[in-house]
Design a protein around this motif. Structure first.
Motif, short mmCIF file in Angstrom:
data_model
loop_
_atom_site.label_atom_id
_atom_site.label_comp_id
_atom_site.label_asym_id
_atom_site.label_seq_id
_atom_site.Cartn_x
_atom_site.Cartn_y
_atom_site.Cartn_z
N ASP A 112 52.99 -4.36 8.46
CA ASP A 112 52.41 -4.95 7.18
C ASP A 112 50.95 -4.88 7.29
O ASP A 112 50.12 -4.66 6.21
CB ASP A 112 52.63 -6.67 7.08
CG ASP A 112 54.09 -6.83 7.01
OD1 ASP A 112 54.72 -5.96 6.59
OD2 ASP A 112 54.30 -8.31 7.05
N ILE A 113 50.32 -4.64 8.46
CA ILE A 113 48.79 -4.68 8.57
C ILE A 113 48.38 -3.61 8.02
O ILE A 113 47.36 -3.10 7.33
CB ILE A 113 48.33 -4.88 9.95
CG1 ILE A 113 48.72 -6.18 10.47
CG2 ILE A 113 46.83 -4.71 9.93
CD1 ILE A 113 48.48 -7.47 9.56
N LYS A 114 49.17 -2.35 8.26
CA LYS A 114 48.85 -1.11 7.72
C LYS A 114 48.78 -0.89 6.26
O LYS A 114 48.08 -0.26 5.35
CB LYS A 114 49.93 0.13 8.27
CG LYS A 114 49.32 1.59 7.92
CD LYS A 114 50.23 2.56 8.73
CE LYS A 114 49.77 3.96 8.39
NZ LYS A 114 50.41 4.91 9.04
N LEU A 115 49.92 -1.72 5.73
CA LEU A 115 49.98 -1.91 4.00
C LEU A 115 48.84 -2.46 3.66
O LEU A 115 48.27 -2.01 2.40
CB LEU A 115 51.31 -2.54 3.70
CG LEU A 115 52.73 -1.64 4.37
CD1 LEU A 115 53.80 -2.76 3.65
CD2 LEU A 115 52.72 -0.39 3.23
N LEU A 116 48.43 -3.58 4.18
CA LEU A 116 47.37 -4.33 3.91
C LEU A 116 46.10 -3.60 3.91
O LEU A 116 45.08 -3.55 2.79
CB LEU A 116 47.13 -5.52 4.53
CG LEU A 116 45.72 -6.36 4.40
CD1 LEU A 116 45.90 -7.02 2.92
CD2 LEU A 116 45.68 -7.34 5.42
N GLN A 117 45.70 -2.68 4.91
CA GLN A 117 44.62 -1.94 5.15
C GLN A 117 44.57 -0.72 3.70
O GLN A 117 43.59 -0.45 3.42
CB GLN A 117 44.47 -1.00 6.49
CG GLN A 117 44.16 -2.33 7.44
CD GLN A 117 44.09 -1.68 8.89
OE1 GLN A 117 44.40 -0.29 9.22
NE2 GLN A 117 43.83 -2.42 10.12
N GLN A 118 45.81 -0.36 3.72
CA GLN A 118 46.06 0.79 2.74
C GLN A 118 45.47 0.47 1.42
O GLN A 118 44.81 0.86 0.30
CB GLN A 118 47.41 1.54 2.74
CG GLN A 118 47.54 2.33 3.85
CD GLN A 118 48.85 2.89 3.90
OE1 GLN A 118 49.92 2.05 3.33
NE2 GLN A 118 49.18 3.74 4.70
N PHE A 119 46.18 -0.89 1.19
CA PHE A 119 45.74 -1.80 -0.20
C PHE A 119 44.05 -1.97 -0.21
O PHE A 119 43.73 -1.59 -1.42
CB PHE A 119 46.44 -2.84 -0.61
CG PHE A 119 46.14 -3.74 -1.87
CD1 PHE A 119 46.69 -3.22 -2.84
CD2 PHE A 119 45.42 -4.63 -1.60
CE1 PHE A 119 46.44 -4.07 -4.08
CE2 PHE A 119 44.94 -5.27 -2.87
CZ PHE A 119 45.62 -4.76 -3.93
N LEU A 120 43.63 -2.51 0.77
CA LEU A 120 42.27 -2.75 0.72
C LEU A 120 41.14 -1.50 0.58
O LEU A 120 40.51 -1.47 -0.31
CB LEU A 120 41.87 -3.61 2.07
CG LEU A 120 42.19 -4.80 2.27
CD1 LEU A 120 42.12 -5.36 3.75
CD2 LEU A 120 41.89 -6.01 1.15
#
Length: 103
Positions: A32-40
């Motif tokens: 999930d953190i990777k998805l969050l970082q990609q979004f940010l």
């Protein structure tokens, strides 16, 4: 420099909002953190300019740089700026749609 949350000059297509169903905090490790970082990163809340967490080099680790970028996202979206990825922030992420910017 462009304002936080604004597209980089030249336009482009932003990443769709991530589907994150769990809460996360500093030092968590999750895909999930990777998805969050990609979004940010795609929405100009840059996690890191180079190295781990930078655009194209997102990681599964919720470190201090992810925390700081998330706080900026929260501030820009009138959310409590806690750096905690909880229900309110997840709802804000989920409500955002893909944005295409004309050149």
């Amino acid at each position: 420099t462009q304002p936080q949350g604004q597209p980089a000059q030249g336009g482009g297509t932003f990443a769709p909002p991530p589907t994150i169903t769990r809460n996360h905090q500093l030092y968590d490790v999750s895909s999930d953190i990777k998805l969050l970082q990609q979004f940010l990163n795609a929405h100009a809340f840059i996690v890191a300019p180079v190295g781990p967490g930078s655009p194209g080099q997102e990681t599964d680790f919720f470190g201090m740089k992810t925390y700081q970028a998330l706080v900026k996202f929260q501030e820009a979206n009138n959310l409590p700026a806690t750096g905690y990825l909880g229900p309110m922030t997840r709802a804000a992420l989920a409500s955002m749609s893909t944005i295409t910017v004309a050149l």
